[in-house]
Design an enzyme around this catalytic site. Structure first.
Site, mmCIF file in Angstrom:
data_model
loop_
_atom_site.group_PDB
_atom_site.id
_atom_site.type_symbol
_atom_site.label_atom_id
_atom_site.label_comp_id
_atom_site.label_asym_id
_atom_site.label_seq_id
_atom_site.Cartn_x
_atom_site.Cartn_y
_atom_site.Cartn_z
ATOM 1 N N TYR A 55 -13.780 59.555 -69.490
ATOM 2 C CA TYR A 55 -14.154 58.800 -70.596
ATOM 3 C C TYR A 55 -12.979 58.814 -71.653
ATOM 4 C CZ TYR A 55 -19.119 58.578 -68.588
ATOM 5 O OH TYR A 55 -19.966 58.505 -67.691
ATOM 6 N N HIS B 62 -18.665 64.939 -61.288
ATOM 7 C CA HIS B 62 -18.843 63.530 -61.771
ATOM 8 C C HIS B 62 -19.379 62.635 -60.477
ATOM 9 C CE1 HIS B 62 -17.604 60.481 -64.947
ATOM 10 N NE2 HIS B 62 -18.519 59.704 -64.097
HETATM 11 N N1 LIG Z 1 -22.449 59.626 -63.906
HETATM 12 C C1 LIG Z 1 -21.765 58.236 -63.874
HETATM 13 O O1 LIG Z 1 -20.943 57.964 -62.897
HETATM 14 C C2 LIG Z 1 -22.024 57.392 -64.887
HETATM 15 C C3 LIG Z 1 -21.727 56.217 -64.493
HETATM 16 C C4 LIG Z 1 -22.079 55.027 -65.557
HETATM 17 C C5 LIG Z 1 -22.715 55.429 -66.672
HETATM 18 N N2 LIG Z 1 -22.939 56.576 -67.150
HETATM 19 C C6 LIG Z 1 -23.331 57.223 -68.366
HETATM 20 O O2 LIG Z 1 -24.649 56.411 -68.533
HETATM 21 C C7 LIG Z 1 -24.348 55.741 -69.778
HETATM 22 C C8 LIG Z 1 -25.159 54.297 -69.850
HETATM 23 O O3 LIG Z 1 -24.547 53.440 -68.745
HETATM 24 P P1 LIG Z 1 -23.555 52.334 -69.183
HETATM 25 O O4 LIG Z 1 -22.751 52.436 -70.178
HETATM 26 O O5 LIG Z 1 -23.227 51.705 -67.688
HETATM 27 O O6 LIG Z 1 -24.500 50.968 -69.682
HETATM 28 P P2 LIG Z 1 -25.979 50.892 -70.298
HETATM 29 O O7 LIG Z 1 -26.546 51.837 -71.174
HETATM 30 O O8 LIG Z 1 -26.927 50.426 -68.951
HETATM 31 O O9 LIG Z 1 -25.903 49.355 -71.003
HETATM 32 C C9 LIG Z 1 -24.813 49.309 -72.011
HETATM 33 C C10 LIG Z 1 -24.546 47.838 -72.615
HETATM 34 O O10 LIG Z 1 -25.972 47.481 -73.019
HETATM 35 C C11 LIG Z 1 -25.659 47.014 -74.446
HETATM 36 N N3 LIG Z 1 -26.898 47.448 -75.398
HETATM 37 C C12 LIG Z 1 -27.157 48.698 -75.265
HETATM 38 N N4 LIG Z 1 -28.274 48.835 -76.167
HETATM 39 C C13 LIG Z 1 -28.389 47.374 -76.711
HETATM 40 C C14 LIG Z 1 -29.481 46.869 -77.408
HETATM 41 N N5 LIG Z 1 -30.554 47.529 -77.979
HETATM 42 N N6 LIG Z 1 -29.252 45.357 -77.584
HETATM 43 C C15 LIG Z 1 -28.480 44.663 -76.877
HETATM 44 N N7 LIG Z 1 -27.505 45.357 -76.099
HETATM 45 C C16 LIG Z 1 -27.540 46.619 -75.965
HETATM 46 C C17 LIG Z 1 -24.169 47.655 -74.965
HETATM 47 O O11 LIG Z 1 -23.721 47.138 -75.820
HETATM 48 P P3 LIG Z 1 -23.473 47.661 -77.462
HETATM 49 O O12 LIG Z 1 -22.603 48.922 -77.194
HETATM 50 O O13 LIG Z 1 -22.804 46.446 -78.060
HETATM 51 O O14 LIG Z 1 -25.067 48.043 -77.741
HETATM 52 C C18 LIG Z 1 -23.626 47.792 -73.505
HETATM 53 O O15 LIG Z 1 -23.120 46.613 -73.199
HETATM 54 C C19 LIG Z 1 -22.819 55.786 -69.891
HETATM 55 O O16 LIG Z 1 -22.435 55.302 -71.253
HETATM 56 C C20 LIG Z 1 -22.411 57.044 -69.324
HETATM 57 O O17 LIG Z 1 -22.791 57.745 -70.447
HETATM 58 C C21 LIG Z 1 -22.438 57.802 -66.106
#
Ligand SMILES: NC(=O)c1ccc[n+]([C@@H]2O[C@H](COP(=O)([O-])OP(=O)(O)OC[C@H]3O[C@@H](n4cnc5c(N)ncnc54)[C@H](OP(=O)(O)O)[C@@H]3O)[C@@H](O)[C@H]2O)c1
Length: 289
Positions: free
Chosen positions: A51, A109
């Site tokens: 990240y 990862h």
């Molecule tokens: N291990 C892996 O390979 C892997 C892969 C993917 C993700 N991850 C982890 O999981 C975490 C979460 O997954 P993700 O980043 O893919 O996405 P997510 O949490 O599924 O969704 C994030 C999206 O939702 C929006 N959002 C969040 N809360 C909201 C709300 N209350 N109202 C409206 N929109 C909202 C965010 O925008 P805003 O920021 O504008 O609120 C962003 O666009 C990652 O950040 C990472 O730490 C790990």
């Protein structure tokens, strides 16, 4: 009020069930986001070497004013690192960037480098080598727990057959309309806590009509319903947001989904694709049952 229940890993370490995801939050922005989230009551932050924001995450932790021991910090060894020495060095570098003596959870990862993600080429032996580095770091108390991410059953089984210390966590893609129940069950049977990443499908299900309808029924937002869904399934859930109002409301999930509605959510038709987010391997290839 931020949800503050915890689960317990097989080595006795407790893990807050709600964590803040930080993927795609820029290094020069993430310190303010992390500091605000911790001050609101979040106790679990998820980052990764890939990240490129560990420095900022560490700064946010330091500026939060909350005792380090009260926090649970995860980072991940880059998917391209396939070698024992390189893995060890990468974690030393992570700790330095984070400004921490230890992390709480260290993950591999991905079982494959991203260019080979979900291809037929498995990296069984290489994963064992990286795992041995994680075991060393665990014994040296540079991390309080070790685990894996994106591992499917075949990768899990090989690693379990060759690991001295068994992984404590599997962090995988899991959200309403795409929950890999078989991998979750298999991981849990192996004694791992499962973490749901992308609980809001990276934003792709924010306007899903059936999910919106269910959220309305409970007078909650779609993200709140998505986060509560993970909690009801006994998973750790890692919503990402860099918007303080979203971060706050995402933690306000002290409501219950009825058993009947939970079944409806579990059976919801599988998402066909992730639109613009299909450019990422984790969404394009998903997880095979
Ligand atoms: N291990 C892996 O390979 C892997 C892969 C993917 C993700 N991850 C982890 O999981 C975490 C979460 O997954 P993700 O980043 O893919 O996405 P997510 O949490 O599924 O969704 C994030 C999206 O939702 C929006 N959002 C969040 N809360 C909201 C709300 N209350 N109202 C409206 N929109 C909202 C965010 O925008 P805003 O920021 O504008 O609120 C962003 O666009 C990652 O950040 C990472 O730490 C790990």
């Amino acid at each position: 009020m931020i949800w503050n229940e915890s689960l317990t890993l097989h080595n006795g370490v407790t893990i807050p069930q709600l964590g803040l995801g930080t993927w795609e939050i820029a290094d020069d922005k993430v310190a303010d986001v992390v500091k605000a989230a911790i001050q609101m009551g979040y106790r679990h932050i998820d980052t990764a070497q890939a990240y490129e924001n560990e420095r900022g995450v560490g700064e946010g932790i330091a500026k939060s004013g909350v005792d380090r021991k009260e926090l649970f910090v995860t980072t991940k060894v880059e998917a391209e690192i396939r070698d024992y020495d390189e893995a060890l060095q990468s974690v030393e570098d992570s700790l330095e960037r984070l400004g921490l003596d230890y992390v709480d959870l260290l993950l591999i990862h991905s079982p494959q480098p991203w260019d080979d993600f979900r291809s037929d080429r498995h990296y069984f032996e290489e994963n064992v080598k990286v795992w041995q580095a994680l075991e060393k770091l665990y014994k040296e108390k540079k991390t309080r727990a070790i685990g894996i991410s994106n591992f499917e059953v075949i990768d899990i089984d090989y690693l379990f057959d060759h690991a001295t210390i068994k992984p404590m966590v599997n962090q995988i893609l899991a959200h309403i309309s795409n929950t890999p129940f078989d991998v979750i069950k298999h991981s849990q049977e192996k004694g791992m806590i499962v973490e749901a990443y992308s609980p809001i499908a990276h934003g792709e299900i924010l306007h899903h009509p059936e999910i919106v309808k269910m959220a309305d029924k409970y007078h909650v937002s779609v993200p709140q319903l998505c986060i509560r869904y993970g909690i009801e399934l006994g998973l750790v859930t890692l919503p990402k947001s860099e918007n303080p109002a979203h971060i706050k409301s995402n933690g306000d999930v002290n409501f219950e989904i009825s058993a009947e509605d939970l079944e409806v959510l579990k059976m919801m038709e599988r998402i066909e694709n992730y639109g613009q987010f299909d450019k990422y391997s984790v969404f394009k290839h998903g997880i095979n049952q």
